[in-house]
Structures are given as structure tokens and as C-alpha cells.
Design a protein around this motif. Structure first.
Motif, short mmCIF file in Angstrom:
data_model
loop_
_atom_site.label_atom_id
_atom_site.label_comp_id
_atom_site.label_asym_id
_atom_site.label_seq_id
_atom_site.Cartn_x
_atom_site.Cartn_y
_atom_site.Cartn_z
N PHE A 23 38.19 66.48 -8.82
CA PHE A 23 37.29 67.41 -9.52
C PHE A 23 36.09 67.77 -8.66
CE2 PHE A 23 39.31 66.41 -13.69
CZ PHE A 23 39.46 67.72 -14.13
N VAL A 24 35.54 66.79 -7.96
CA VAL A 24 34.39 67.07 -7.09
C VAL A 24 34.79 68.02 -5.98
CG1 VAL A 24 32.72 66.07 -5.48
CG2 VAL A 24 33.20 64.91 -7.64
N LEU A 25 35.97 67.83 -5.40
CA LEU A 25 36.46 68.74 -4.37
C LEU A 25 36.70 70.14 -4.93
CD1 LEU A 25 38.98 66.44 -2.45
CD2 LEU A 25 36.96 67.55 -1.47
N LEU A 26 37.29 70.20 -6.12
CA LEU A 26 37.55 71.49 -6.76
C LEU A 26 36.26 72.27 -6.99
CD1 LEU A 26 39.62 73.38 -8.25
CD2 LEU A 26 39.00 72.13 -10.34
N PHE A 27 35.25 71.57 -7.52
CA PHE A 27 33.99 72.24 -7.86
C PHE A 27 33.10 72.49 -6.65
CE2 PHE A 27 34.46 70.43 -12.37
CZ PHE A 27 35.11 71.58 -12.79
N LYS A 28 33.57 72.09 -5.48
CA LYS A 28 32.85 72.47 -4.27
C LYS A 28 32.95 73.98 -4.05
CE LYS A 28 32.39 71.52 0.68
NZ LYS A 28 32.79 70.67 1.82
N TRP A 29 34.05 74.56 -4.57
CA TRP A 29 34.27 76.01 -4.39
C TRP A 29 34.41 76.78 -5.70
CZ3 TRP A 29 37.23 72.43 -1.45
CH2 TRP A 29 36.84 72.33 -0.10
N VAL A 30 34.93 76.13 -6.73
CA VAL A 30 35.22 76.82 -8.00
C VAL A 30 34.05 76.69 -8.97
CG1 VAL A 30 36.79 76.86 -9.99
CG2 VAL A 30 37.69 76.40 -7.70
N PRO A 31 33.66 77.79 -9.64
CA PRO A 31 32.58 77.72 -10.64
C PRO A 31 32.92 76.72 -11.75
CG PRO A 31 33.05 80.00 -10.10
CD PRO A 31 34.13 79.18 -9.43
N VAL A 32 31.92 76.01 -12.21
CA VAL A 32 32.10 75.05 -13.31
C VAL A 32 32.12 75.84 -14.62
CG1 VAL A 32 31.14 73.04 -14.51
CG2 VAL A 32 30.91 73.25 -12.01
N PRO A 33 33.26 75.89 -15.33
CA PRO A 33 33.36 76.75 -16.51
C PRO A 33 32.65 76.22 -17.75
CG PRO A 33 35.41 75.55 -16.19
CD PRO A 33 34.52 75.20 -15.03
N ILE A 34 32.60 74.90 -17.87
CA ILE A 34 32.06 74.29 -19.09
C ILE A 34 31.60 72.87 -18.76
CG2 ILE A 34 34.28 73.34 -19.83
CD1 ILE A 34 33.52 74.07 -22.70
N THR A 35 30.62 72.37 -19.50
CA THR A 35 30.14 71.01 -19.29
C THR A 35 30.22 70.22 -20.60
OG1 THR A 35 27.83 71.47 -19.88
CG2 THR A 35 28.49 71.89 -17.58
N PRO A 36 30.23 68.89 -20.52
CA PRO A 36 30.26 68.08 -21.74
C PRO A 36 29.10 68.41 -22.69
CG PRO A 36 30.76 66.72 -19.85
CD PRO A 36 30.34 68.05 -19.31
N LEU A 37 27.91 68.68 -22.15
CA LEU A 37 26.76 68.98 -23.00
C LEU A 37 26.98 70.25 -23.81
CD1 LEU A 37 23.90 68.24 -23.92
CD2 LEU A 37 23.01 69.61 -22.02
N MET A 38 27.60 71.26 -23.21
CA MET A 38 27.88 72.50 -23.94
C MET A 38 28.78 72.22 -25.15
SD MET A 38 28.63 75.16 -20.82
CE MET A 38 27.57 75.21 -19.36
N ILE A 39 29.80 71.38 -24.93
CA ILE A 39 30.72 71.03 -26.02
C ILE A 39 29.99 70.25 -27.11
CG2 ILE A 39 32.78 69.71 -26.60
CD1 ILE A 39 33.74 70.28 -23.69
N ILE A 40 29.15 69.29 -26.70
CA ILE A 40 28.40 68.47 -27.65
C ILE A 40 27.44 69.32 -28.48
CG2 ILE A 40 26.63 66.67 -27.84
CD1 ILE A 40 28.03 65.34 -25.38
N ARG A 41 26.69 70.20 -27.81
CA ARG A 41 25.75 71.07 -28.52
C ARG A 41 26.48 72.00 -29.49
NH1 ARG A 41 21.90 68.06 -27.38
NH2 ARG A 41 20.40 68.52 -25.72
N GLY A 42 27.63 72.52 -29.06
CA GLY A 42 28.43 73.38 -29.93
C GLY A 42 28.88 72.63 -31.18
N ALA A 43 29.31 71.37 -31.01
CA ALA A 43 29.74 70.54 -32.14
C ALA A 43 28.57 70.25 -33.07
CB ALA A 43 30.35 69.24 -31.61
N GLU A 44 27.39 70.00 -32.49
CA GLU A 44 26.19 69.74 -33.31
C GLU A 44 25.82 70.96 -34.15
OE1 GLU A 44 23.93 66.53 -30.32
OE2 GLU A 44 23.30 68.63 -30.37
N GLN A 45 25.93 72.14 -33.56
CA GLN A 45 25.62 73.37 -34.30
C GLN A 45 26.61 73.59 -35.44
OE1 GLN A 45 25.60 76.23 -31.09
NE2 GLN A 45 23.40 76.06 -30.77
#
Length: 233
Positions: A23-45
Motif C-alpha cells: 500500500f505504501v508503494l502504491l500510494f507513492k504514485w496513486v492518489p489516496v481515494p479515501i481514508t479511515p477518518l472519512m468513513i468514520i465521520r460519515g458513519a457518525e453523521q
């Protein structure tokens, strides 16, 4: 039986290591589409019955104002270009501060925050801190400082449901991240310690004071140059 158990545990650890490095190698070049915090905040809302607010537009670093890049360095981690992921002096200072019974201060670098935002969950625990150290080591080893900054500025929470520089610039100032002025960039950087509590504008007296301090630090800092710290990565 015990031998089989150890072999099984070893295989799990090995695969977790391979996957994490992958994953670290992948994200060296590929944009990060989503993060755990985004999912958590969405669930909280959703739990609270609110409409899910989620704005996240990946913006390459060459389209993010150098004002914002410099503002977050001056606000969050002034030794970012010089350390290897951990600011030992800041950690010692935070430890002494906390030992004296003063308000708890963190010493997380931009690299540590990036590791946490992209790969881990926000709650504090020794397990998360240990994994944060591991992922910080990996991204410092594999990514350049400029890439760490790019991922950081595209993944960090900058308001309620606002993630990354592109979404923040549009939300707070109605413009692209490339066009942020020093004062606008400083106001966004000023809210980062608590982006759900503070607003970049209209700014409270506290945020206005932080904004002025950040701009002053930006002037002291001078030109931002990632190449001096990347050592040919």
C-alpha cells in the motif's frame, strides 16, 4: 500444536508486512481515494441522522499554493524538512510539559499525521501509536518529503466533511487551492488542531491570532525547498 500456532502467527505477520509495504508503494504514485477518518465521520453523521457531508477532491501538489504548504509546516511541524519522521526535541519538550502537569501537548510531525490519516484510525491507543510509528518509518523511507506533503494536504480534515486542500479552498474561500494567499492559507492551517471546532472564516479572536503568528513564521522560514531533504529519492 505450539509449533503450528507460531508458524500461523508468523505467516499472518509476514502477510501484514507485505500488504502494508504494498500500500505504501502504491500510494507513492496513486492518489489516496479515501481514508479511515472519512468513513468514520460519515458513519457518525448517519448515526446522528445528518445528511452525509463529504468533500474530497485530490489536487496534485503543483496545483496547491506554496503558501498553504508553508503555512502547515510553520503551524504543525517546522522541522519537517530536516527530521526523518520524528521530531525528538519536540517529543522531549512535550514529555516535560506533560510531566509538569501542564495541558497535554502532542509532538506529532506531518509525517506521523499523514501515516495516521491514511492508514489508521483516530482514537488514541498504544497499538495505534505503534502502528503509526511503523507507517511513519515506511513513508519516510519510500516517499519523498514532497509526496508526504501532497498526501497530507489531500487527506487531512479541514472542516466538517471537508478533506484536503482542494475542498478546503473551495469551501472556505470559493477558489482553487492554487490561488490561496498567505493569509488565507494561514487561516486554514490555524484550524487544523481542531477543524470541527474552529472556522477559517469568519475567524474567532483565537484563530485570528494564530493566523497572524503563522504568517510571521512563514516570513521567517523563507523559501520552501523539498530537494534539500530528499537525498535523491
Amino acid at each position: 500444536m505450539l509449533k503450528k500456532l507460531f508458524k500461523f502467527i508468523f505467516k499472518i505477520i509476514l502477510w501484514l508486512f507485505i500488504i502494508s509495504v504494498g500500500f505504501v508503494l502504491l500510494f507513492k504514485w496513486v492518489p489516496v481515494p479515501i481514508t479511515p477518518l472519512m468513513i468514520i465521520r460519515g458513519a457518525e453523521q448517519n448515526e446522528k441522522g445528518f445528511n452525509r457531508t463529504w468533500q474530497h477532491d485530490w489536487v496534485s501538489i503543483d496545483k496547491i499554493s506554496s503558501n498553504l504548504q508553508l503555512a502547515v509546516i510553520c503551524s504543525e511541524d517546522q522541522n519537517f524538512l530536516n527530521h526523518n519522521g520524528f521530531d525528538i526535541k519536540a517529543i522531549e519538550k512535550a514529555y516535560e510539559n506533560n510531566k509538569k502537569g501542564k495541558r497535554i501537548r502532542g509532538a506529532s510531525t506531518i509525517s506521523q499525521q499523514t501515516a495516521k490519516n491514511v492508514f489508521l484510525w483516530p482514537e488514541r491507543s498504544w497499538l495505534r501509536k505503534g502502528l503509526e510509528t511503523y507507517f511513519t518509518f515506511l513513508i519516510e523511507l519510500i516517499w519523498t518529503k514532497e509526496r508526504i506533503m501532497e498526501v497530507y494536504l489531500n487527506s487531512i480534515e479541514m472542516g466538517n466533511g471537508i478533506y484536503g486542500a482542494g475542498a478546503a479552498a473551495k469551501y472556505w474561500y470559493g477558489k482553487s487551492a492554487a490561488k490561496l494567499t498567505a493569509m488565507e492559507a494561514a487561516s486554514i492551517a490555524a484550524i487544523l488542531p481542531s477543524p470541527l471546532r474552529y472556522k477559517a472564516q469568519p475567524a474567532s479572536n483565537y484563530i485570528a491570532g494564530r493566523k497572524t503568528w503563522i504568517v510571521r513564521q512563514m516570513n521567517y522560514f523563507g523559501k520552501l525547498d523539498y530537494k534539500q531533504s530528499d537525498n535523491g529519492k
